[in-house]
Every structure is written in C-alpha cells, then in structure tokens.
Motif scaffolding. Structure first.
Motif, PDB file in Angstrom:
ATOM      1  N   SER A   1     -12.358   0.569   0.156  1.00 56.94           N
ATOM      2  CA  SER A   1     -13.020  -0.731   0.150  1.00 56.94           C
ATOM      3  C   SER A   1     -14.329  -0.697   0.913  1.00 56.94           C
ATOM      4  O   SER A   1     -14.566   0.159   1.753  1.00 56.94           O
ATOM      5  CB  SER A   1     -12.116  -1.785   0.790  1.00 56.94           C
TER       6      SER A   1
ATOM      7  N   ALA B   1      -6.816  -2.273   6.046  1.00 54.55           N
ATOM      8  CA  ALA B   1      -7.364  -2.304   4.682  1.00 54.55           C
ATOM      9  C   ALA B   1      -8.414  -1.214   4.507  1.00 54.55           C
ATOM     10  O   ALA B   1      -8.475  -0.537   3.471  1.00 54.55           O
ATOM     11  CB  ALA B   1      -7.970  -3.672   4.391  1.00 54.55           C
TER      12      ALA B   1
ATOM     13  N   GLU C   1      -6.817  -1.790  -4.978  1.00 54.13           N
ATOM     14  CA  GLU C   1      -8.176  -1.263  -4.845  1.00 54.13           C
ATOM     15  C   GLU C   1      -9.091  -1.831  -5.923  1.00 54.13           C
ATOM     16  O   GLU C   1     -10.251  -2.178  -5.661  1.00 54.13           O
ATOM     17  CB  GLU C   1      -8.168   0.263  -4.922  1.00 54.13           C
TER      18      GLU C   1
ATOM     19  N   ARG D   1      -1.032   0.175  -4.846  1.00 52.66           N
ATOM     20  CA  ARG D   1      -2.247   0.439  -4.080  1.00 52.66           C
ATOM     21  C   ARG D   1      -3.460   0.581  -4.986  1.00 52.66           C
ATOM     22  O   ARG D   1      -4.540   0.055  -4.694  1.00 52.66           O
ATOM     23  CB  ARG D   1      -2.075   1.708  -3.242  1.00 52.66           C
TER      24      ARG D   1
ATOM     25  N   LEU E   1      -7.203   1.379   1.728  1.00 59.60           N
ATOM     26  CA  LEU E   1      -7.821   1.026   0.464  1.00 59.60           C
ATOM     27  C   LEU E   1      -9.272   1.484   0.437  1.00 59.60           C
ATOM     28  O   LEU E   1      -9.973   1.426   1.440  1.00 59.60           O
ATOM     29  CB  LEU E   1      -7.770  -0.498   0.244  1.00 59.60           C
TER      30      LEU E   1
ATOM     31  N   VAL F   1       0.821  -1.220   0.000  1.00 62.00           N
ATOM     32  CA  VAL F   1       0.000   0.000   0.000  1.00 62.00           C
ATOM     33  C   VAL F   1       0.853   1.268   0.000  1.00 62.00           C
ATOM     34  O   VAL F   1       0.353   2.354  -0.297  1.00 62.00           O
ATOM     35  CB  VAL F   1      -0.971   0.028   1.195  1.00 62.00           C
TER      36      VAL F   1
END
Length: 312
Positions: free
Chosen positions: A128, A122, A102, A98, A126, A92
């Motif tokens: 997410s 995470a 994603e 990164r 990210l 990341v």
C-alpha cells in the motif's frame, strides 16, 4: 453528493453503531449517505448495478476492506475504505483475502485506520501507499437509558449471595450460532455468569454504569468502542492484552490489561480492594476519551475525506 456506505450491519453491534455514526457525520455536511448491509450482496457486480441506478451514487465508502471493500472493486465512482480490526488481525493471514484487500486499497482514494498500530500493520502486510492511510480514532458519545433493570440477572446462587460483586454478565447478540451454543452450555452450569442478549446502545450504557468493571476478552480487536464507552461513563476497564486493546488501555493508567486467566483474577481483585487504583483509572480514562476520541475531530476528518471524492 450521494454516497453509498457499505458495512456489516448485524443489529446492536459495534460495526452497526460505527456505520451509523459515520453516516451522520457525512449527512451533517449536506450529503446524502445511504447505508447498506454488505451481507445483502453476493457480488461486486450487484453493487455496481446499485451504484448506477438513477439517481446514481457519486461515491462510496466501505467499513472492512475484505468484507465490504471487495464489493466496490467493479464500481466506476471514487471510494474510500475504513479498516476494521479483522482486516489486519485476521484476513491478511489468508493469501486469497490479502490479495483482494491489496486490490481494494490500491483502487481506494483513501483509507482510514483507527490507530497508528493498524496503519503500521497495513504498511507491513499490504502493498500500500501509506500516504493514503489516515489515522482517525473512533469518536465516542454515550447515552444512558433510565429504564434498564438488572433484576432479570440476579438469579439465586450461593456464589452471588456471598459476594454480589462477583457476577459476570455477558451482553451482546448471537453472531456465531455454533459458538453461541457452546457459550450458553457453559453458562448454564456456571454460577454467577449470566447472558443478557443484545441490548440497545442506551440500555448497554445503562448496564455499564451499574457495573464495577467492563471486561473485554477479545482475542482480536481494531478499536473497541465498548472500552471507550466504559471510560467515558466512568467505569474501569479490564481488557485482554492484545494490540487493539493496548492502543487505548494504558495499563494502570486508563485501565488494566491481562494475558491469562490467573492474571485476570489478580487484576480483578486489585480493582475490588484498591480504591485509589480504581479512582485513578476512572479519572484518567475519562480524560483520555475526552482528549482523543471526541466526535468533533472524527466528524471533521470524514467530511474532509469525503470532499476528496468530489474532486475525483
């Protein structure tokens, strides 16, 4: 259901062991799971071609979002991903990686993190949907070979003769050639430190059983199977104080943590001199693994998640 499982499969490594264990969970539910080394593919197009061959794969899994997950971006079947420590601890930090991670996480049907800490990281790094990230610690099962012998490591050295307990044996494959050469050069001129090379899992467990303590000096970990295996085998653990290790090694309860060479020596000496401490760590470590890292729960989780791919 026919599934493809992509992972980094260097022989006799934790990644390889984890991948084989997850494959066995999937196949025990009646599915077919083909394990492939991510390093064997140059692009996601190659994996897409493999997926579509007859009989085609109906789903896929990848261990490590960047190394293996990126190879699933062009496939037309549902897939899930499993975080490795490198994903969140290292990859990341590189913007290009990164962004790819994603995309993988966005397209994946589900993701698995070994610890709550990895899931939180995470969510932080990210873009997410946290609802698709499940936490499932690694399941541990240890088997000890009776054929392993330490004779080859007991070379003559004054330091070893003075205190036979003061021997450090480094076991593992040569993954990074440049780093391996550096390590070998240092070991050659350091009394009481020996390189054992790669060993099968059963031989490794036999080696652990003959040790006074198992040391984890990693600077980056997701969840160290070696630490959990040592606990299960009744061997005290001495680990570097990093998030991945601290998630399973509770200082002075299931193991000891250190942050510097001086602290490493201090904690090692405590283990040598404090029998009550050692017995407590062994007892608590064994209970911790039995309660939190059983194969049954891990098997159930992966079988349930694979079923979500069927409903795609």
């Amino acid at each position: 259901m026919k599934l493809l499982l992509l992972a980094c499969l260097s022989p006799k490594t934790g990644n390889n062991t984890t991948a084989e264990r997850i494959r066995s969970h999937i196949e025990s539910a009646g599915h077919t799971c083909e394990l492939r080394d991510a390093a064997a593919f140059q692009s996601s197009a190659e994996v897409a071609d493999l997926i579509s061959r007859h009989p085609p794969f109906e789903g896929a899994l990848a261990i490590h979002l960047f190394r293996a997950g990126s190879l699933l971006l062009d496939i037309q079947v549902p897939f899930g991903v499993i975080f490795g420590g490198t994903d969140i601890n290292e990859d990341v930090k590189v913007e290009q990686k990164r962004v790819v991670m994603e995309r993988v996480l966005l397209k994946a049907r589900f993701a698995v993190a070994f610890t709550d800490k990895l899931k939180e990281e995470a969510k932080l790094f990210l873009l997410s949907q946290s609802c698709k990230i499940y936490v499932q610690p690694q399941g541990i099962q240890t088997e000890v070979s009776e054929k392993f012998c330490w004779t080859e490591f007991l070379r003559s050295s004054e330091w070893h003769r003075e205190n036979p307990l003061n021997v450090l044996v480094v076991i593992g494959p040569r993954i990074d050639p440049v780093f391996s050469v550096e390590v070998e050069a240092v070991v050659k001129k350091t009394a009481g430190v020996f390189l054992a090379g790669a060993r099968s899992q059963r031989e490794l467990h036999a080696a652990m059983k003959r040790c006074f303590t198992v040391v984890n000096s990693s600077v980056s970990e997701g969840m160290s199977a070696a630490i959990l295996e040592a606990m299960d085998l009744g061997v005290p653990v001495l680990a570097r104080d990093i998030p991945g290790n601290a998630a399973v090694v509770h200082h002075e309860s299931t193991g000891l943590l250190y942050s510097s060479p001086q602290e490493f020596l201090h904690q090692s000496q405590r283990l040598l001199s404090d029998r009550e401490l050692r017995e407590r760590l062994v007892r608590n470590g064994k209970v911790y693994v039995e309660e939190h890292h059983g194969l049954g729960q891990e098997r159930e989780t992966y079988q349930r998640l694979v079923d979500t791919l069927l409903s795609a």
